[in-house]
Design an enzyme around this catalytic site. Structure first.
Site, short mmCIF file in Angstrom:
data_model
loop_
_atom_site.label_atom_id
_atom_site.label_comp_id
_atom_site.label_asym_id
_atom_site.label_seq_id
_atom_site.Cartn_x
_atom_site.Cartn_y
_atom_site.Cartn_z
N ASP A 294 0.78 -1.25 0.00
CA ASP A 294 0.00 0.00 0.00
C ASP A 294 0.81 1.30 0.00
OD1 ASP A 294 -1.97 -1.91 0.21
OD2 ASP A 294 -2.67 -1.29 2.19
N LYS B 22 -6.61 -5.08 -2.98
CA LYS B 22 -7.26 -5.64 -1.80
C LYS B 22 -8.28 -4.65 -1.26
CE LYS B 22 -3.64 -4.22 1.46
NZ LYS B 22 -4.51 -3.45 2.33
N CYS C 42 -1.87 -2.79 7.88
CA CYS C 42 -1.78 -3.69 6.73
C CYS C 42 -0.49 -4.49 6.67
CB CYS C 42 -2.00 -2.91 5.44
SG CYS C 42 -3.68 -2.20 5.37
#
Length: 186
Positions: free
Chosen positions: A17, A99, A138
């Protein structure tokens, strides 16, 4: 241009990310988030397989404050905020896994409702190295799920930053991961 990899062929790098919304000026900017980019670009040159993940949320994702969740609207699919940061060396990235695409699932782990497990097993990956944003969400949940799925996991401390909603969240995440068998690399 790809460099000669130095890591074993059974290792892969997961870049979690590193998106515009998590960097300076983004909707959910992680303090010092852009500092992960240079070490990630350097790490990526040493792996045969580099997978980047993106939060790729629908506009009504349950994690958004507008839907009763804890976070501001961020990384809405097909918006500039959801794109990988432009300084991330895309030439080193082999695969992008999106995701958090289902409104009812948080999608913190890169393995949750994605094809990542199959991709790794199909390429005979045994150990994943993890870097990116954010350490206490994450990155942590990706590393913990990797261990639960039977992969070795290494988190690169210098290539991740924490949100730290509560002071010390990043350090607690490191301790939790280490207790679960995740190696913490400098």
């Amino acid at each position: 241009m790809r460099h000669a990899p130095q890591s074993p062929a059974s290792d892969a790098l997961i870049v979690v990310d590193v998106q515009n919304d998590f960097c300076d000026g983004g909707a959910l900017a992680v303090a010092d988030g852009e500092a992960v980019i240079a070490p990630i670009n350097q790490l990526a040159r040493t792996f045969l397989l580099v997978i980047a993940t993106r939060d790729w949320h629908p506009p009504d994702h349950r994690s958004f404050k507008t839907e009763g969740g804890p976070w501001p609207v961020h990384c809405v699919r097909d918006t500039p905020g959801a794109e990988l940061h432009p300084r991330l060396d895309r030439a080193q990235i082999d695969i992008v896994v999106d995701k958090g695409q289902l409104p009812e699932l948080d999608g913190y782990s890169a393995f949750e409702a994605t094809e990542l497990d199959e991709l790794l097993r199909g390429r005979r990956i045994e150990r994943v190295h993890i870097a990116g944003l954010a350490l206490d969400y994450c990155v942590k949940l990706t590393a913990l799920q990797a261990r639960r799925l039977g992969f070795g996991a290494v988190v690169h401390r210098n290539a991740t930053r924490a949100v730290n909603v509560h002071g010390g969240d990043g350090e607690r995440a490191l301790a939790e991961m280490a207790a679960a068998g995740v190696e913490i690399a400098p």
